[in-house]
Motif scaffolding. Structure first.
Motif, PDB file in Angstrom:
ATOM      1  N   LEU A  63       0.830  -1.209   0.000  1.00  0.00           N
ATOM      2  CA  LEU A  63       0.000   0.000   0.000  1.00  0.00           C
ATOM      3  C   LEU A  63       0.861   1.254   0.000  1.00  0.00           C
ATOM      4  CD1 LEU A  63      -1.195  -2.159   2.417  1.00  0.00           C
ATOM      5  CD2 LEU A  63      -3.192  -0.762   1.910  1.00  0.00           C
ATOM      6  N   GLU A  64       0.337   2.277  -0.657  1.00  0.00           N
ATOM      7  CA  GLU A  64       0.932   3.614  -0.632  1.00  0.00           C
ATOM      8  C   GLU A  64      -0.127   4.614  -0.193  1.00  0.00           C
ATOM      9  OE1 GLU A  64       4.362   3.925  -4.078  1.00  0.00           O
ATOM     10  OE2 GLU A  64       2.308   4.400  -4.584  1.00  0.00           O
ATOM     11  N   HIS A  65       0.344   5.756   0.286  1.00  0.00           N
ATOM     12  CA  HIS A  65      -0.568   6.835   0.641  1.00  0.00           C
ATOM     13  C   HIS A  65      -0.807   7.668  -0.609  1.00  0.00           C
ATOM     14  CE1 HIS A  65      -2.222   9.699   3.723  1.00  0.00           C
ATOM     15  NE2 HIS A  65      -2.511   8.536   4.247  1.00  0.00           N
ATOM     16  N   HIS A  66      -2.033   7.649  -1.103  1.00  0.00           N
ATOM     17  CA  HIS A  66      -2.378   8.346  -2.340  1.00  0.00           C
ATOM     18  C   HIS A  66      -3.472   9.360  -2.061  1.00  0.00           C
ATOM     19  CE1 HIS A  66      -0.607   6.152  -5.931  1.00  0.00           C
ATOM     20  NE2 HIS A  66      -0.103   5.506  -4.889  1.00  0.00           N
ATOM     21  N   ASN A  67      -3.183  10.639  -2.287  1.00  0.00           N
ATOM     22  CA  ASN A  67      -4.200  11.696  -2.155  1.00  0.00           C
ATOM     23  C   ASN A  67      -4.931  11.611  -0.816  1.00  0.00           C
ATOM     24  OD1 ASN A  67      -3.617  12.629  -4.779  1.00  0.00           O
ATOM     25  ND2 ASN A  67      -4.982  11.094  -5.668  1.00  0.00           N
ATOM     26  N   HIS A  68      -4.141  11.525   0.252  1.00  0.00           N
ATOM     27  CA  HIS A  68      -4.656  11.519   1.624  1.00  0.00           C
ATOM     28  C   HIS A  68      -5.434  10.244   1.968  1.00  0.00           C
ATOM     29  CE1 HIS A  68      -3.455  15.693   1.630  1.00  0.00           C
ATOM     30  NE2 HIS A  68      -4.250  15.937   0.611  1.00  0.00           N
ATOM     31  N   ALA A  69      -5.253   9.184   1.195  1.00  0.00           N
ATOM     32  CA  ALA A  69      -5.918   7.918   1.489  1.00  0.00           C
ATOM     33  C   ALA A  69      -4.988   6.775   1.107  1.00  0.00           C
ATOM     34  CB  ALA A  69      -7.232   7.809   0.720  1.00  0.00           C
ATOM     35  N   TRP A  70      -5.158   5.622   1.777  1.00  0.00           N
ATOM     36  CA  TRP A  70      -4.359   4.458   1.453  1.00  0.00           C
ATOM     37  C   TRP A  70      -4.951   3.725   0.260  1.00  0.00           C
ATOM     38  CZ3 TRP A  70       0.295   3.073   3.331  1.00  0.00           C
ATOM     39  CH2 TRP A  70       0.755   3.741   4.468  1.00  0.00           C
ATOM     40  N   ARG A  71      -4.062   3.320  -0.644  1.00  0.00           N
ATOM     41  CA  ARG A  71      -4.467   2.574  -1.820  1.00  0.00           C
ATOM     42  C   ARG A  71      -3.552   1.361  -1.996  1.00  0.00           C
ATOM     43  NH1 ARG A  71      -8.169   5.291  -1.108  1.00  0.00           N
ATOM     44  NH2 ARG A  71      -9.181   6.822  -2.466  1.00  0.00           N
ATOM     45  N   ILE A  72      -4.144   0.248  -2.406  1.00  0.00           N
ATOM     46  CA  ILE A  72      -3.358  -0.950  -2.713  1.00  0.00           C
ATOM     47  C   ILE A  72      -2.702  -0.750  -4.074  1.00  0.00           C
ATOM     48  CG2 ILE A  72      -3.445  -3.439  -3.144  1.00  0.00           C
ATOM     49  CD1 ILE A  72      -5.979  -3.491  -1.348  1.00  0.00           C
ATOM     50  N   VAL A  73      -1.378  -0.880  -4.125  1.00  0.00           N
ATOM     51  CA  VAL A  73      -0.647  -0.689  -5.384  1.00  0.00           C
ATOM     52  C   VAL A  73      -0.117  -2.011  -5.932  1.00  0.00           C
ATOM     53  CG1 VAL A  73      -0.004   1.673  -4.787  1.00  0.00           C
ATOM     54  CG2 VAL A  73       1.561  -0.205  -4.213  1.00  0.00           C
ATOM     55  N   GLN A  74      -0.208  -3.062  -5.117  1.00  0.00           N
ATOM     56  CA  GLN A  74       0.265  -4.374  -5.563  1.00  0.00           C
ATOM     57  C   GLN A  74      -0.427  -5.452  -4.751  1.00  0.00           C
ATOM     58  OE1 GLN A  74       2.369  -6.553  -3.644  1.00  0.00           O
ATOM     59  NE2 GLN A  74       2.754  -8.069  -5.232  1.00  0.00           N
ATOM     60  N   ALA A  75      -0.826  -6.527  -5.425  1.00  0.00           N
ATOM     61  CA  ALA A  75      -1.449  -7.666  -4.759  1.00  0.00           C
ATOM     62  C   ALA A  75      -0.867  -8.949  -5.319  1.00  0.00           C
ATOM     63  CB  ALA A  75      -2.968  -7.648  -4.958  1.00  0.00           C
ATOM     64  N   HIS A  76      -0.638  -9.916  -4.432  1.00  0.00           N
ATOM     65  CA  HIS A  76      -0.110 -11.222  -4.841  1.00  0.00           C
ATOM     66  C   HIS A  76      -0.876 -12.276  -4.049  1.00  0.00           C
ATOM     67  CE1 HIS A  76       3.748 -13.803  -5.712  1.00  0.00           C
ATOM     68  NE2 HIS A  76       2.630 -14.478  -5.934  1.00  0.00           N
TER      69      HIS A  76
END
Length: 313
Positions: free
Chosen positions: A112-125
């Motif tokens: 996860l990364e912090h994107h635009n003041h919210a957490w977003r999943i950037v990779q899933a395995h």
């Protein structure tokens, strides 16, 4: 984000998947073309939200009555909260293409990364500690998911498939600087370990351990392994080489992303081969999620690996 929040986000992802809730998944995943998603067989490998979403639609048409429970959970927050990683083992029950499926060891890594003041999943395995996939829990004989509008055959029916964008090989110059430096460490380590194993001079404490963080976790065949348990996996290799076998280990970089200046994500393809003095080589190929961090000595070390075995070509 603390451990409870990470657990809640992981649970939200699994609940949205089992409810086939694309709207929620669109909110918790980054919808950029930098998203990477690795699934439960060799053809479920996607770069970009549009390719991943098309696969989700196809999967949702095949699954029903799904229940996914978290049975083990670990998490790490990096760089003061700029990035995070979740490792979970889950129990999956449901019906896929009309067939009852129970997968008690389904493994999951989320980055996860912090994107635009919210957490977003950037990779899933997501992977299974045995040959197979959610769409076919038998040893995989699936046709590539890249075939446009062709059905994928199963013992209990067919699932319509959609053409998806598979990652294309990239030159290392296309990857960010931190990732290139981290992969150079990875490749150098693999070459050194190969040489020292074959020479009979391999020492885990000096050849592997310095390249791993003290909190290192590997997700491989069954339960998550710490560094001490990883050491034990080299024993049969050392014994085989002592009996006259030879060893090789090569790695290729498929995709990379710098999460912060000191945290990088690598998607790699590894080929490991053990060739006895007489007989055919035992060759295995893996697709691997790798997280590395730059430590206090400015050296890149592994935080996490999650590998899925894929059939050799």
């Amino acid at each position: 984000m603390n451990n409870d929040e990470l657990y809640d986000l992981c649970a939200q992802f699994l609940h949205a998947y089992q409810e086939r809730d694309l709207d929620t998944l669109r909110q918790i995943f980054t919808r950029s073309e930098e998203l990477t998603a690795l699934g439960t067989h060799q053809d479920l490998h996607f770069l970009g939200w549009s390719a991943f979403e098309a696969s989700l639609v196809r999967q949702f048409s095949a699954i029903e009555d799904t229940d996914i429970q978290i049975t083990e959970f670990r998490s790490h927050v990096f760089a003061g909260g700029a990035a995070a990683c979740v490792y979970a083992t889950t129990d999956y029950r449901g019906r896929v293409s009309g067939q009852d499926v129970h997968l008690p060891g389904l493994r999951l890594t989320l980055t996860l990364e912090h994107h635009n003041h919210a957490w977003r999943i950037v990779q899933a395995h997501w992977s299974i500690p045995a040959d197979g996939s959610l769409l076919d829990p038998r040893p995989p004989t699936l046709q590539p998911e890249t075939t446009a509008n062709a059905p994928v055959s199963h013992s209990s029916g067919t699932v319509p498939t959609q053409k998806t964008q598979q990652p294309t090989p990239a030159t290392h110059d296309e990857f960010p600087g931190g990732a290139r430096a981290a992969f150079a460490v990875y490749r150098k380590m693999a070459a050194a370990v190969t040489e020292r194993l074959n020479q009979g001079t391999f020492d885990f404490a000096s050849d592997i351990a310095p390249h791993a963080d003290e909190q290192f976790i590997e997700i491989a065949d069954e339960d998550p392994l710490d560094l001490t348990q990883v050491k034990e996996t080299f024993t049969p290799v050392i014994d085989a080489i002592s009996a006259g076998a030879s060893f090789s280990w090569s790695v290729q970089l498929e995709h990379a992303r710098d999460l912060t200046s000191d945290i990088t994500l690598l998607i790699t393809n590894a080929r490991v081969s053990l060739t006895p003095s007489e007989g055919q080589p035992d060759t295995k190929r893996y697709r691997i999620t790798n997280l590395l961090t730059r430590n206090a000595s400015d050296a890149w070390v592994f935080l996490h690996q999650h590998r899925t075995e894929i059939p050799d070509e």
